[in-house]
Design an enzyme around this catalytic site. Structure first.
Site, PDB file in Angstrom:
ATOM      1  N   ARG A   1       0.879  -1.188   0.000  1.00 24.20           N
ATOM      2  CA  ARG A   1       0.000   0.000   0.000  1.00 24.20           C
ATOM      3  C   ARG A   1       0.907   1.226   0.000  1.00 24.20           C
ATOM      4  O   ARG A   1       1.670   1.447   0.941  1.00 24.20           O
ATOM      5  CB  ARG A   1      -0.899   0.005   1.237  1.00 24.20           C
ATOM      6  CG  ARG A   1      -1.672   1.304   1.405  1.00 24.20           C
ATOM      7  CD  ARG A   1      -2.777   1.224   2.429  1.00 24.20           C
ATOM      8  NE  ARG A   1      -3.902   0.462   1.937  1.00 24.20           N
ATOM      9  CZ  ARG A   1      -5.148   0.538   2.423  1.00 24.20           C
ATOM     10  NH1 ARG A   1      -5.422   1.351   3.429  1.00 24.20           N
ATOM     11  NH2 ARG A   1      -6.114  -0.192   1.910  1.00 24.20           N
TER      12      ARG A   1
ATOM     13  N   HIS B   1      -7.347   0.452  -6.476  1.00 23.66           N
ATOM     14  CA  HIS B   1      -7.562  -0.388  -5.293  1.00 23.66           C
ATOM     15  C   HIS B   1      -8.241  -1.694  -5.751  1.00 23.66           C
ATOM     16  O   HIS B   1      -9.403  -1.954  -5.419  1.00 23.66           O
ATOM     17  CB  HIS B   1      -8.436   0.374  -4.286  1.00 23.66           C
ATOM     18  CG  HIS B   1      -8.422  -0.182  -2.904  1.00 23.66           C
ATOM     19  ND1 HIS B   1      -7.610  -1.224  -2.519  1.00 23.66           N
ATOM     20  CD2 HIS B   1      -9.127   0.173  -1.792  1.00 23.66           C
ATOM     21  CE1 HIS B   1      -7.815  -1.484  -1.234  1.00 23.66           C
ATOM     22  NE2 HIS B   1      -8.739  -0.662  -0.779  1.00 23.66           N
TER      23      HIS B   1
ATOM     24  N   GLN C   1     -10.135  -4.295  -3.367  1.00 21.38           N
ATOM     25  CA  GLN C   1     -11.426  -3.804  -2.888  1.00 21.38           C
ATOM     26  C   GLN C   1     -12.529  -4.143  -3.885  1.00 21.38           C
ATOM     27  O   GLN C   1     -13.617  -4.607  -3.521  1.00 21.38           O
ATOM     28  CB  GLN C   1     -11.340  -2.278  -2.696  1.00 21.38           C
ATOM     29  CG  GLN C   1     -12.660  -1.647  -2.290  1.00 21.38           C
ATOM     30  CD  GLN C   1     -13.104  -2.057  -0.905  1.00 21.38           C
ATOM     31  OE1 GLN C   1     -12.346  -1.915   0.050  1.00 21.38           O
ATOM     32  NE2 GLN C   1     -14.313  -2.576  -0.761  1.00 21.38           N
TER      33      GLN C   1
ATOM     34  N   ASP D   1     -17.307   6.635  -1.653  1.00 23.88           N
ATOM     35  CA  ASP D   1     -16.034   6.533  -0.924  1.00 23.88           C
ATOM     36  C   ASP D   1     -15.795   7.915  -0.305  1.00 23.88           C
ATOM     37  O   ASP D   1     -16.490   8.892  -0.648  1.00 23.88           O
ATOM     38  CB  ASP D   1     -14.908   6.154  -1.918  1.00 23.88           C
ATOM     39  CG  ASP D   1     -13.537   6.009  -1.249  1.00 23.88           C
ATOM     40  OD1 ASP D   1     -13.479   5.862  -0.010  1.00 23.88           O
ATOM     41  OD2 ASP D   1     -12.521   6.059  -1.975  1.00 23.88           O
TER      42      ASP D   1
ATOM     43  N   CYS E   1     -16.566   1.329   0.501  1.00 27.77           N
ATOM     44  CA  CYS E   1     -15.356   0.542   0.779  1.00 27.77           C
ATOM     45  C   CYS E   1     -14.901   0.674   2.225  1.00 27.77           C
ATOM     46  O   CYS E   1     -14.178  -0.182   2.718  1.00 27.77           O
ATOM     47  CB  CYS E   1     -14.242   0.960  -0.179  1.00 27.77           C
ATOM     48  SG  CYS E   1     -13.829   2.705  -0.099  1.00 27.77           S
TER      49      CYS E   1
ATOM     50  N   ARG F   1     -13.690  -8.887   1.627  1.00 26.62           N
ATOM     51  CA  ARG F   1     -12.269  -8.607   1.388  1.00 26.62           C
ATOM     52  C   ARG F   1     -11.446  -9.853   1.693  1.00 26.62           C
ATOM     53  O   ARG F   1     -10.517 -10.207   0.963  1.00 26.62           O
ATOM     54  CB  ARG F   1     -11.788  -7.439   2.278  1.00 26.62           C
ATOM     55  CG  ARG F   1     -12.423  -6.092   1.997  1.00 26.62           C
ATOM     56  CD  ARG F   1     -12.050  -5.560   0.627  1.00 26.62           C
ATOM     57  NE  ARG F   1     -10.613  -5.480   0.424  1.00 26.62           N
ATOM     58  CZ  ARG F   1      -9.846  -4.468   0.835  1.00 26.62           C
ATOM     59  NH1 ARG F   1     -10.384  -3.427   1.430  1.00 26.62           N
ATOM     60  NH2 ARG F   1      -8.542  -4.468   0.612  1.00 26.62           N
TER      61      ARG F   1
END
Ligand code: CP
Ligand code: NVA
Length: 320
Positions: free
Chosen positions: A108, A135, A138, A230, A270, A298
Site C-alpha cells: 500500500r 484499489h 477492494q 467513498d 469501501c 475482502r
C-alpha cells in the site's frame, strides 16, 4: 498473477484490475466463493507474505493477514518504520532483497509507479493493496458482494457518487470487465483519470456494459442496482479537506438518492466512512446496506488472489 486460471496464464502480480481478463476475473470470484463456503481448494503452507504499508489500513492489513493464516501461510510486517526503506534505501534494492526472502508482497503506497518498481525488481508476486491510482482488491470484494446479492453481474448498473479516485478507477475497470454498467458522478474537476475512463469504455464495448462520466448524482443513480461511494478526501489529500467538504456537499448517498435507484438497489462503501459526509448514518445502517458483507468479502476475495498468485494453484476459469 503466476497461477493459471483455466487456459489463461496471469501475469506476475495484481497491480491493476486491468491485469485480469474477463475470464480470470470471473474465475477469481468463483474461487473466492468456494473459499467462503469452506471448500479446501487452496493451501499456502510454508508461504510468507510481506506487508509493505505506507498508509494506514484496517481492512486490507487485517484481511490479508487472516487470509494467509487461514490458508496455512504466514505474514511479516515490512512497513517502512520497521525497515531501511524508512531511512531511504531505494525501492529497487529493497525489492530485490525482499524477493529472496518472502513469497509475495502486498503493498500500500502512494504512486502506482512505486508499486510497479517493486514488481519489476522483486521477482515474486506483488499485490496492489491500494495506491493513489487503484484499489483492485477492494473491487474484487465489491463484485463478489454484488454477485452474491443479485446472483449475477452482467446487465446490472452501478452508480458511483463522489471523488474520481483510486476506488472509482478500479470500479470502472472491474465493472466494465464484469459487464456491469457504471455511471460515475463527481463535482467538476474531480472526474476519474480520462485514460482509465477510456479504457473502461473500450472494455465495456466488448462486454455489453455502458460507462458514463457525469456530474449529476441523481442522473447517475437512476435505474442503478448498486449505489457506491467513498470518502471525499483520500489518504494523502488531507490539506484539501475543507475545500472538498464544500465542493462535494451534494455528492452524498442519502434517502433521496436511494429513492432514485431501483427498488432492490443495494448500497456499498469501501470504508472507512464519514457519516454525514459521503453517506448518511440512516443509509449505512438501513436495510439496503451491504457494507458489512462487503467488508467481510475482502477476506474471501484476497484469499482467492493469494491462492492464484502464491499457491501454484490451477483452477478452471468459470462463468458467473
Ligand atoms: N477499504 C479499505 O481498503 O480499508 P482499509 O483502508 O482499512 O484497509
Ligand atoms: N480513496 C480512499 C480509499 C480508502 C480505502 C483512500 O485512498 O484513502
Amino acid at each position: 498473477m503466476s497461477a493459471s486460471l483455466g487456459a489463461t496464464r496471469l501475469g506476475p502480480g495484481l497491480l491493476s484490475l486491468d491485469d485480469l481478463d474477463e475470464a480470470q476475473l470471473h474465475a477469481l470470484l468463483t474461487l473466492a466463493h468456494q473459499l467462503k463456503c469452506g471448500e479446501r481448494v487452496a493451501n499456502l503452507h510454508g508461504k510468507v507474505l510481506g506487508l509493505v504499508f505506507l498508509k494506514a489500513s484496517t481492512r486490507t492489513r487485517v484481511s490479508f493477514t487472516v487470509a494467509m493464516y487461514q490458508l496455512g501461510g504466514q505474514v511479516i510486517d515490512l512497513s517502512p518504520g520497521t525497515t531501511q526503506v524508512g531511512r531511504g534505501e531505494p525501492v529497487r534494492d529493497t525489492a530485490r532483497v525482499l524477493g529472496r526472502y518472502v513469497d509475495g508482497l502486498a503493498i500500500r503506497t502512494f504512486a502506482q509507479a512505486e508499486l510497479e518498481e517493486y514488481a519489476h525488481y522483486a521477482g515474486i508476486p506483488v499485490i496492489n493493496a491500494l495506491t493513489d491510482h487503484e484499489h483492485p482488491c477492494q473491487i474484487l470484494a465489491d463484485l463478489l458482494t454484488i454477485r452474491e446479492n443479485f446472483g449475477r453481474l452482467a446487465g446490472l448498473k452501478l452508480a458511483y457518487v463522489g471523488d474520481g479516485n483510486n476506488v472509482a478507477h478500479s470500479l470502472l475497470l472491474g465493472c466494465a470487465k464484469a459487464g456491469v454498467s457504471i455511471a460515475v458522478a463527481t463535482p467538476e474537476g474531480f472526474a476519474p483519470d480520462p485514460a482509465v475512463s477510456a479504457r473502461a469504455s473500450e472494455i465495456a464495448g466488448r462486454t455489453g456494459a455502458e460507462v458514463q462520466i457525469l456530474h449529476d448524482p441523481f442522473e447517475a443513480a437512476r435505474g442503478a442496482h448498486v449505489l457506491y461511494t467513498d470518502v471525499w478526501t483520500s489518504m494523502g489529500q488531507e490539506a484539501e479537506t475543507q475545500r472538498r467538504l464544500q465542493l462535494f456537499e451534494h455528492y452524498q448517498i442519502n434517502a433521496a438518492l436511494l429513492h432514485c435507484a431501483e427498488a432492490e438497489a443495494i448500497v456499498l462503501h469501501c470504508l472507512p466512512a464519514h457519516r454525514g459526509e459521503e453517506i448518511t448514518d440512516e443509509v449505512m445502517e438501513g436495510p439496503r446496506s451491504r457494507i458489512w458483507e462487503e467488508a467481510e468479502n475482502r477476506l474471501h476475495a484476497q484469499k482467492a488472489v493469494l491462492a492464484a498468485l502464491m499457491g501454484g494453484r490451477y483452477f478452471q476459469a468459470g462463468g458467473e
